[in-house]
Design a protein around this motif. Structure first.
Motif, mmCIF file in Angstrom:
data_model
loop_
_atom_site.group_PDB
_atom_site.id
_atom_site.type_symbol
_atom_site.label_atom_id
_atom_site.label_comp_id
_atom_site.label_asym_id
_atom_site.label_seq_id
_atom_site.Cartn_x
_atom_site.Cartn_y
_atom_site.Cartn_z
ATOM 1 N N ARG A 6 0.856 -1.177 0.000
ATOM 2 C CA ARG A 6 0.000 0.000 0.000
ATOM 3 C C ARG A 6 0.894 1.229 0.000
ATOM 4 N NH1 ARG A 6 -2.601 -0.014 6.158
ATOM 5 N NH2 ARG A 6 -0.624 0.226 7.306
ATOM 6 N N GLN B 29 0.938 5.841 0.167
ATOM 7 C CA GLN B 29 0.230 7.095 0.433
ATOM 8 C C GLN B 29 1.136 8.249 0.029
ATOM 9 O OE1 GLN B 29 -0.796 8.035 4.597
ATOM 10 N NE2 GLN B 29 -2.863 8.482 3.853
ATOM 11 N N THR B 30 0.533 9.229 -0.644
ATOM 12 C CA THR B 30 1.305 10.397 -1.055
ATOM 13 C C THR B 30 1.107 11.541 -0.075
ATOM 14 O OG1 THR B 30 -0.516 11.207 -2.434
ATOM 15 C CG2 THR B 30 1.119 9.785 -3.503
ATOM 16 N N THR B 31 2.131 12.363 0.050
ATOM 17 C CA THR B 31 2.020 13.651 0.739
ATOM 18 C C THR B 31 2.477 14.713 -0.260
ATOM 19 O OG1 THR B 31 4.290 13.762 1.616
ATOM 20 C CG2 THR B 31 2.674 12.473 2.874
#
Length: 435
Positions: free
Chosen positions: A355, A357-359
């Motif tokens: 998995r 997640q972008t910031t």
């Protein structure tokens, strides 16, 4: 209508294919004129078989289908309907689709047009939803049309956990499956949890039919290596059924003898028969709910270049979901590109689940990997992300079972019929409910 359906080989050139389409077009236009939606919107005079006039017709949109829920698109009496469906989504308003029995012959035949065929010797596990969606029923009908034994393994049912899927695959000598690609990875993990080797302990299996989500070449190769069989891709929708299937050379061919395809430039509205843009479709053999120039809103690239398979049919590359992503600075990070990097990791690392997640400034990725391969896997993936995507990243290795818990792969939930009377030592909080 079923007796008039064209078969691959009925034409030998693209000119003959175009002539076949134009010969069929007036009939579907006449059928569409029976629909309240098209009758009110276009009028019967607008629906001629002239190609120039046809291309001037406005496109039909998903919003049109929703606004005419449930039967505003219907072109036959209710007594002639065989099935009713709704596509998945979260818009709040259903997108309806319905078919006659004759429509179903066309649907089933199109789905079965794969280079790995189906016949009476096959056992087909259908592992996609049955409720309201078309997908499970489509594969089921195609299997039965070709004489296969069908195992209805709905993936939205509590009665079919992964442990039971593995048992069915193994004990029933399943030869073919139909599912989303992710399912094939989950089955492999569940098989290992049951002490089985996916590539060795399922000798009857000969192909995995997949569709419904983006599939990178690296993930396809990983699934194929895990199970030791080909992965055969399918493209379609609940509103249309199968639109394209895979040939032995791995290219998706549009079923242009059964559906008229156009490519629309979303910026200019210009229509062409090939190139990049939105796919616009007109099923040519659909009585219950004709769709004229229906814009699927999928970004595609269509080509008429020759294919070594010999099928005289255009090919399509589906770009739609592959183009969706999130920005890190000026870089668009898509699931398709990131997935490809994850599954390029060496097979022996055993990475199946991940998995990310972008910031605003970096990418965080977690991968399930054993301790013995963790350092190498994280370092190699971090290097690939920085080199090919050009973004800063934090790659973390987590123990197998973190992202997909072990009990999800091995559990067998107690699924019972609801009841209302309980004994003194029983949990009456389960009254009425299925568990």
């Amino acid at each position: 209508m079923p007796g008039d359906l064209p078969r691959i080989g009925d034409w030998s050139t693209y000119e003959e294919l175009a002539a076949l389409q134009q010969a069929t077009l007036p009939r579907i236009l006449a059928q569409a004129a029976k629909s309240p939606f098209y009758r009110a919107r276009l009028g019967t005079d607008a629906m001629t078989g002239d190609p120039t006039a046809f291309h001037r017709l406005p496109t039909t949109t998903k919003s049109d289908l929703r606004e005419n829920y449930p039967f505003g698109m219907r072109a036959v009496p209710n007594s002639e309907l065989a099935t009713y469906h709704e596509s998945s989504g979260s818009t709040g308003r259903p997108t309806p689709s319905y078919y006659t029995q004759d429509d179903w012959v066309d649907l089933a035949e199109r789905f079965a047009r794969k280079w790995v065929g189906m016949d009476a010797s096959d056992t087909l596990l259908v592992r996609t939803p049955y409720a309201l969606l078309l997908t499970g029923h489509l594969a089921h009908a195609a299997g039965r049309l070709n004489g296969a034994t069908v195992v209805p393994g709905d993936n939205r049912s509590l009665a079919m956990p992964y442990s039971r899927v593995v048992r069915a695959l193994h004990d029933l000598d399943v030869t073919l499956t139909w599912s989303m690609p992710t399912e094939c990875l989950l089955w492999a993990a569940a098989a290992r949890a049951a002490g089985l080797n996916p590539g060795q302990d399922f000798p009857a299996l000969r192909a995995l039919f997949v569709g419904g989500e983006p599939l990178s070449q690296a993930r396809r190769a990983r699934i194929s290596k895990l199970w030791g069989v080909p992965v055969v891709e399918e493209y379609g929708s609940t509103e249309t059924g199968s639109l394209a299937g895979e040939c032995p050379h791995g290219r998706l061919h549009l079923w242009a003898d059964r559906v008229l395809f156009e490519v629309r430039d979303p910026d200019t509205g210009t229509i062409s028969k090939e190139g990049a843009g939105q796919l616009v479709v007109t099923p040519l053999h659909r009585a219950a709910m004709p769709l004229l120039r229906y814009n699927l809103e999928d970004s595609v690239e269509v080509s008429y270049d020759p294919c070594p398979c010999g099928w005289v049919l255009p090919t399509v590359t589906v770009l739609g979901r592959a183009l969706h992503g999130h920005r890190i600075g000026d870089t668009l990070v898509t699931q398709h590109r990131l997935e490809d990097l994850v599954y390029r990791l060496p097979f022996e690392y055993g990475v199946l689940f991940w998995r990310a997640q972008t910031t605003a400034r970096h990418l965080r990725v977690e991968i399930e990997v054993t301790a013995g391969h963790r350092t190498a896997a994280c370092a190699e993936l971090a290097d690939a992300v920085r080199r090919e995507l050009g973004v800063e990243c934090l790659i973390e290795g987590v123990d197998p079972g973190t992202l997909v818990p072990h009990d999800v792969l091995t559990g067998m939930p107690d699924v019972v019929k609801p009841r209302s009377l309980f004994g003194p030592d029983e949990d009456w909080n389960k009254a009425i409910l299925y568990y």
